[in-house]
Design an enzyme around this catalytic site. Structure first.
Site, short mmCIF file in Angstrom:
data_model
loop_
_atom_site.label_atom_id
_atom_site.label_comp_id
_atom_site.label_asym_id
_atom_site.label_seq_id
_atom_site.Cartn_x
_atom_site.Cartn_y
_atom_site.Cartn_z
N LYS A 35 13.57 -18.71 63.38
CA LYS A 35 13.30 -19.18 64.74
C LYS A 35 12.81 -18.02 65.61
O LYS A 35 12.83 -16.86 65.18
CB LYS A 35 14.56 -19.81 65.33
CG LYS A 35 15.73 -18.85 65.46
CD LYS A 35 16.97 -19.56 65.97
CE LYS A 35 18.14 -18.58 66.09
NZ LYS A 35 19.35 -19.21 66.64
N ARG A 134 30.00 -24.97 71.92
CA ARG A 134 28.65 -25.00 72.48
C ARG A 134 27.95 -26.28 72.03
O ARG A 134 27.56 -27.11 72.83
CB ARG A 134 27.86 -23.75 72.06
CG ARG A 134 26.50 -23.62 72.71
CD ARG A 134 25.80 -22.35 72.26
NE ARG A 134 25.52 -22.34 70.83
CZ ARG A 134 24.92 -21.35 70.20
NH1 ARG A 134 24.57 -20.25 70.87
NH2 ARG A 134 24.69 -21.41 68.90
N TYR A 259 6.90 5.15 89.35
CA TYR A 259 7.26 4.36 90.53
C TYR A 259 8.64 4.74 91.06
O TYR A 259 9.59 4.93 90.30
CB TYR A 259 7.26 2.87 90.18
CG TYR A 259 5.88 2.31 89.96
CD1 TYR A 259 4.94 2.31 90.98
CD2 TYR A 259 5.53 1.78 88.73
CE1 TYR A 259 3.67 1.79 90.78
CE2 TYR A 259 4.28 1.25 88.51
CZ TYR A 259 3.34 1.26 89.54
OH TYR A 259 2.09 0.75 89.33
N MET A 307 4.61 -1.58 83.75
CA MET A 307 4.12 -2.75 83.03
C MET A 307 3.39 -2.39 81.73
O MET A 307 3.57 -3.05 80.70
CB MET A 307 3.18 -3.57 83.92
CG MET A 307 2.70 -4.86 83.26
SD MET A 307 1.60 -5.82 84.31
CE MET A 307 2.73 -6.33 85.61
#
Length: 363
Positions: A35, A134, A259, A307
């Site tokens: 998955k 769950r 930054y 980023m």
């Protein structure tokens, strides 16, 4: 030069990890969990690698129907199991058509089966809640639900049985044994296959291995236990996340970088800028000192991850140059260690890579 950043995936490592898991659980079939895009390694990359080997996986566990259909369309003919089950009644004929097994863990899924008319029955794995709380039917519900499934013509017989552990990644936690005992007492001598063991249970709770194991993170060479590493269990990291230096700069004591002027040099040094950032899935919150591997040595991240890039302190006498390869994690720098520095788990790091990262399957 190869594109960067990229995740280099080792077919041989995946196959070796599968073989190692078979050694650990010699009497169990292997439901390889692929998955989340094969835990970030590429869904078809992983499935084809462990389906195309001498001792291949016996089946694949997935979270979504779309993942199962991608495998079928990719030519994978092995058993497929939807670990969260089917959510829409209109999808049930698709399960029949493509021979996809499904977990049943909720009343709504049971009702969907009872109200359907199908051309062939579906193989069902009944999920029992033994303590995870769950998904799954409670122990007090089991008998009635089992009888309804047995009476349902849309359900193939025998019904298979499963549970999931809450604390298998804590080898000293007694809850896992409590769950094992509850499961065994409940199912007694019912027919059908059983599956209890995820990666952690496969490694640390051999009494849970049963007919099938469901290894996820361990298949990729990563330990599910905090403070542990896959290599301690004979597993090999299947992913190396790499990028390249795109700048090397002289940097004076007292100067900041990035930054927010988050980090200031205490002495003269050289900084390297690496082409990877949170836009690629590398965590923005990676703290100062998180290591990367460059030319055979570890160097620390300094300043904030941005980023598209991050900055590392190379040292005043460094000879690294633009274009040099940088490993963010892999064989020389375990992803488990990087995760500890960042304050997360290895699962999150490998699965959160974005499509900007080229996934490169290698032998």
């Amino acid at each position: 030069m190869k594109p960067f950043p990229r995740a280099e995936i080792s077919r041989k490592a995946l196959q070796a990890n599968l073989a190692r898991l078979r050694e650990i659980a010699p009497n169990s079939k292997v439901m390889a969990v692929v998955k989340a895009n094969g835990y970030g390694h590429g869904l078809l990359n992983v499935a084809e690698s462990v389906a195309d080997c001498i001792d291949c996986a016996d089946g694949f566990g997935l979270a979504r129907l779309e993942e199962a259909l991608e495998l079928r369309q990719g030519g994978v003919n092995a058993k497929l199991l939807l670990l969260e089950g089917c959510f829409r009644q209109s999808d049930l004929p698709t399960l029949v058509e493509h021979k996809i097994d499904t977990v049943v863990h909720h009343e709504s899924q049971l009702v969907m089966l009872e109200q359907s008319t199908l051309t062939a029955p579906i193989t069902v794995w009944l999920k029992i809640d033994t303590g995870m709380h769950r998904l799954g039917f409670g122990i007090e519900q089991f008998k009635a639900v089992y009888q309804r499934l047995m009476a349902c013509p849309q359900v193939a017989k025998p019904i298979h049985l499963m549970t999931h552990f809450a604390c298998a990644d804590e080898p000293d936690n007694p809850l896992t044994q409590v769950q094992i005992d509850a499961f065994q007492q409940l199912i007694n001598d019912l027919p059908g296959d059983r599956t209890l063991a995820n990666s952690a249970a496969t490694l640390f709770w051999p009494q849970s291995q049963c007919d099938w194991i469901r290894p996820g993170i361990a298949l990729y060479g990563v330990s599910p236990v905090l403070g542990d590493k896959g290599v301690h269990h004979g597993l090999i990291p299947a992913m190396e996340l790499v990028s390249n230096l795109i700048a090397v700069r002289e940097h004076k004591a007292g100067q900041s970088v990035g930054y927010g002027a988050y980090w200031t040099a205490k002495q003269d040094t050289r900084l390297g800028v690496v082409a990877i950032g949170y836009g690629d899935g590398y965590p923005r919150n990676a703290p100062e000192g998180t290591p990367v591997l460059l030319n055979g040595r570890r160097v620390p991240i300094v300043g904030r991850v941005s980023m598209d890039m991050l900055t590392v302190d190379l040292g005043l006498d460094a000879t690294d140059k633009v274009g040099d390869s940088v490993q963010l994690w892999g064989k020389g720098l375990a992803v488990e260690e990087v995760a500890e520095h960042i304050g997360t788990i290895a699962y999150e790091l490998v699965t959160k890579l974005t499509p900007r990262v080229v996934v490169d399957l290698q032998d």
